[in-house]
Design an enzyme around this catalytic site. Structure first.
Site, PDB file in Angstrom:
ATOM      1  N   LYS A 132     -62.526  51.201  13.018  1.00  0.00           N
ATOM      2  CA  LYS A 132     -62.020  49.519  12.206  1.00  0.00           C
ATOM      3  C   LYS A 132     -63.610  49.455  11.880  1.00  0.00           C
ATOM      4  CE  LYS A 132     -57.961  47.686  14.279  1.00  0.00           C
ATOM      5  NZ  LYS A 132     -57.645  47.689  15.379  1.00  0.00           N
ATOM      6  N   GLN A 147     -58.974  43.161  19.438  1.00  0.00           N
ATOM      7  CA  GLN A 147     -57.833  44.264  20.020  1.00  0.00           C
ATOM      8  C   GLN A 147     -56.810  44.119  21.134  1.00  0.00           C
ATOM      9  OE1 GLN A 147     -58.324  46.985  17.709  1.00  0.00           O
ATOM     10  NE2 GLN A 147     -56.425  48.057  19.174  1.00  0.00           N
ATOM     11  N   ASP A 168     -54.833  39.870  11.480  1.00  0.00           N
ATOM     12  CA  ASP A 168     -54.342  40.502  12.339  1.00  0.00           C
ATOM     13  C   ASP A 168     -52.473  39.738  11.738  1.00  0.00           C
ATOM     14  OD1 ASP A 168     -54.262  42.802  12.744  1.00  0.00           O
ATOM     15  OD2 ASP A 168     -55.445  42.203  15.276  1.00  0.00           O
TER      16      ASP A 168
END
Ligand code: NAD
Length: 298
Positions: A54, A98, A121
């Site tokens: 990422k 995460q 997200d």
């Protein structure tokens, strides 16, 4: 005749190229780079790989990457304090924590603390609410990536019968909402669904997000249907593939004989997820900085 292969890797490369152009324009207008903060708690090897790629892809697209690596024993209190700091930081447009988190931290508390306007997200309840009532917000990256592939392949999805297998908060449910917003007739199938093969057989679009290796067979697929395989499953190691082969939730060999088009695993949905994360971050940057931007151009 075998169906067409939907090349998610190539589509994701094209998307990242468009993001890079738009990110450079954003920097000119805003006087700063768009920024993504990624928070990793603990040493999970798979999570470390994701976080590294990422960060790398964020920088390659001309955006700023802020990595926060915290030890496994970080308290929930300290993690929430970091998120509050990132919420207030004008250089940070998107915040990604995460998952999974260590067991002593409540994931829902963490997600709820992220500002919905930096929740790239799309996991915050405010963003799932926005999705379900049709307001602009952030949509989880994997299902949005699936929708991009479907629209690229099929154009309008209006009136098509879609079956989503799986009802998780991160894939199945938002996928169903997205397809509904495109005027599909949507069925959500799950572990208690009766006669799954018959349900799948009705579908013009099948999205499989189950986590069971090669469960969906070619004989379940309506001839000509478009099949999106979200599953990532590692088979037990064999001599020919000592690490164990990666397969999807769809039995690719039989399904490609019947489907009109299908995503492979790997190289289908997988590469889309990070590319869409970068897309969401750039969208957040424009919204946060008040810079006009045609979000559909990505
Ligand atoms: P999950 O475990 O949260 O949900 C799985 C869903 O499948 C559940 O809703 C369950 O009801 C349903 N299910 C289980 N067994 C079933 C059965 N026999 N018949 C019908 N439905 C059944 O999983 P998830 O997080 O939604 O992920 C699903 C798959 O997608 C996994 O393989 C995961 O690795 C993969 N995934 C890939 C990406 C990506 O970037 N490509 C992102 C997220 C998830």
């Amino acid at each position: 005749m075998a169906g067409a292969v939907i090349d998610g890797k190539a589509f994701a490369e094209g998307l990242r190229a468009r993001i890079a152009v738009a990110a450079a324009q954003f920097e000119v207008h805003a006087g700063r780079k768009a920024g993504l903060a990624v928070v990793l708690v603990g040493e999970d090897p798979a999570s470390q790989v994701y976080v590294r790629s990422k960060g790398k892809q964020t920088v390659e697209c001309g955006m700023a990457s802020f990595e926060h690596r915290l030890s496994e024993d970080t308290s929930e209190h300290d993690l929430l304090a970091l998120i509050e700091k990132l919420n207030a930081d004008p250089a940070v447009d998107g915040i990604l924590v995460q998952l999974p988190l260590p067991g002593h931290i409540d994931e829902q508390n963490v997600i709820a603390t992220i500002s919905p306007d930096k929740d790239v997200d799309g996991f915050h309840v405010v963003n799932s609410g926005r999705l379900s009532v049709g307001l602009p917000g952030f949509v989880p990256c994997t299902p949005l990536g699936c929708l991009m592939l479907l629209k690229d392949k099929l154009g309008s999805l209006s009136g098509l019968d879609a079956v989503v297998i799986g009802r998780s908060n991160i894939v199945g449910k938002p996928m169903a909402q997205l397809l509904l917003a495109e005027s599909c007739t949507v069925t959500v199938a799950h572990s208690r669904t009766k006669d799954l093969p018959e349900v799948v057989r009705r579908a013009d679009i099948v999205v499989a997000a189950v986590g069971r290796a090669e469960m969906v067979k070619g004989e379940w697929i309506k001839p000509g249907a478009t099949v999106i395989d979200v599953g990532i499953n590692r088979l037990p190691p064999l001599e020919a593939s000592p690490k164990g082969r990666l397969v999807g939730d769809v039995d690719y060999a039989s399904a490609i004989q019947v489907a009109g088009a299908i995503t492979p695993v790997p190289g289908g949905v997988g590469p889309m997820t990070i590319a869409v994360l970068l897309r969401n971050t750039l969208v957040a940057a424009h919204r946060n900085a008040g810079v006009d931007f045609d979000e559909s151009s990505l």
